[in-house]
Design an enzyme around this catalytic site. Structure first.
Site, PDB file in Angstrom:
ATOM      1  CB  SER A 129      -0.946  -0.039   1.202  1.00 48.33           C
ATOM      2  OG  SER A 129      -1.886   0.999   1.141  1.00 48.33           O
ATOM      3  CG  ASP A 152      -3.770  -2.890   0.667  1.00 52.77           C
ATOM      4  OD1 ASP A 152      -2.551  -3.100   0.707  1.00 52.77           O
ATOM      5  OD2 ASP A 152      -4.362  -2.159   1.486  1.00 52.77           O
TER       6      ASP A 152
END
Length: 466
Positions: A167, A309
């Site tokens: 991320s 993610d």
């Protein structure tokens, strides 16, 4: 210390604190139940004696037998809880003596030490001692905390060349891994980052009459394209020598997470890897990776697969870094908002409350896993619920801590802010918070990584490839 504006002020205050609190007296005494101080003192005296007698073959033989990071337990975090600055003086002296001896053996010429023997020693020592890596957690817009961390480590020449991120951490690491050292310095300047973000906001306002509070996917892509060149992992490594690793998670069930880097996916484009690792499920769409083919043209990489993610499945890929690079020492910059409330800084003293909290967390984890096992068959009939459950279990069962943990001193009370537009004041505060959180860990990082950094430099100079 809390009022210090820079590291020099903090260090001066820390030295004064240690002098007043007894920390400096503790440092100067060898004795402690936390490590084998007799063994460390004996080894230190032996190395000094061999160097004083110019017994270089004896020095080489002695280092062959005992050069690793936790001799006599000297790497324990408990040895960094008493003094605000450093650890036992005998440990620091021992590490310094090993470093001096390594430099000496790399340069000295002696009839009883052949070149092959020298190269073999450094090759084995570098392999056996291991390496350090910096792992940056998933963080969304809290990524500016990571910026403060890497800024401080870089200023003190302590930034490892093995990085991982998911991320927001993938974005920060990729900015460093795709720019040369001179260009890299500008990313540590908050004014430069603010200018780039403001420019993206201006372009966004042309698309939206009213700017949304939550980041939009095209805005994320625009910031990535503005600050990260369109390079493959291999091209980035050849440019900077930084091993950047990006965690991504599969959007489909029955697939495994991936760690993208110059070794496993050399032709994948880093921009697409960042976009995949920042694709928060339910907020941003999943991403198909892009790569260059043998002609240099862009194409889809694994076209049938989409990714999200990386923090969902492998926020801190310690085991994979160990296999790829021989990493056995982990520095963690942790800002993951759903983890911060449940973890503690390992450099603090344990209290009864901390022990009970740790036990309760482990018990809750076991109960959740057992419940999921019992509900496995009923959940199989509800694919979406089953996928959500698997994602939750993946998040719960991860290890979010390393050997040295750098964390913000506060809890994030509003998790929604991690995907929101931050003000200039909020960005500056996060960067400064990252710097301040790193200051107390600098000496611990310096002591625990000095030997590995020395071995890496010597092996590079000698042309040894591990």
């Amino acid at each position: 210390m809390s009022a210090a504006e820079n590291y020099d002020e903090w260090r001066e205050a820390a030295l004064d604190y240690d002098d007043r609190s007894g920390g400096e007296r503790w440092r100067k005494r060898d004795q402690s139940r936390d490590y084998d101080y007799v063994s460390i003192r004996r080894r230190l005296d032996r190395l000094r004696e061999l160097r004083a007698r110019h017994d270089y073959p004896g020095l080489l033989f002695t280092l062959n037998e005992g050069i690793h990071g936790n001799v006599g337990g000297m790497g324990r975090s408990s040895l960094y809880k008493v003094s605000r600055l450093g650890t036992k003086q005998v440990i620091e002296d021992y590490v310094g003596e090993i470093v001096d001896s390594l430099h000496l053996l790399a340069d000295v010429e002696h009839d009883e030490i052949s070149e092959d023997e020298r190269l073999d020693f450094f090759r084995r020592a570098n392999h056996c001692f291991g390496r350090s890596a910096l792992m940056m957690s998933g963080s969304g817009m809290l990524l500016y905390f990571h910026v403060g961390v890497v800024k401080t480590l870089s200023e003190h020449q302590l930034l490892p060349n093995i990085l991982s991120g998911s991320s927001g951490g993938s974005f920060v690491g990729s900015m460093l891994a795709t720019h040369g050292e001179k260009d890299r310095a500008r990313f540590y300047d908050p004014e430069f980052l603010l200018k780039q973000i403001e420019q993206e906001k201006i372009e966004l306002s042309a698309l939206h009459k009213i700017r949304p509070q939550i980041l939009q996917i095209h805005e994320v892509q625009g910031i990535i394209e503005r600050l990260v060149p369109d390079l493959t992992f291999q091209e980035a490594f050849e440019l900077t020598g930084i091993h950047m690793n990006i965690s991504i998670a599969p959007a489909e069930t029955h697939q495994t997470s991936r760690l993208l880097n110059a070794t496993t996916t050399p032709n994948v484009l880093m921009r697409s890897a960042i976009q995949a690792s920042t694709a928060v499920p339910g907020v941003f769409p999943s991403v198909t990776l892009m790569a260059r083919d043998k002609y240099g043209d862009k194409k889809e990489y694994l076209p049938s697969r989409k990714w999200v993610d990386g923090a969902m499945s492998d926020d801190l890929p310690a085991k994979r870094l160990a296999r790829l690079y021989g990493v056995n020492h982990y520095i963690v910059s942790q800002t993951n908002p759903h983890i911060i409330p449940f973890v503690r800084d390992s450099n603090r003293r344990n209290t009864k409350g901390d022990i009970l909290k740790t036990a309760a967390t482990r018990t809750a984890r076991e109960w959740i896993n057992a419940s999921a096992e019992i509900m496995q068959k009923p959940l199989a009939k509800r694919p979406r619920l089953n996928q959500l459950t698997n994602t939750m279990l993946s998040v719960i069962n991860q290890d979010y801590m390393g050997d040295i943990n750098i964390m913000p001193p506060f809890r994030f009370h509003n998790p929604a802010r991690i995907l929101a537009h931050l003000s200039e004041q909020e960005i500056m505060k996060l960067i400064k918070t990252g710097e301040r959180a790193t200051w107390p860990k600098l000496e611990m990082i310096r002591v625990q990584t000095e030997i590995s950094r020395t071995l890496d430099d010597i092996c590079q100079d000698l042309g040894i490839l591990d």
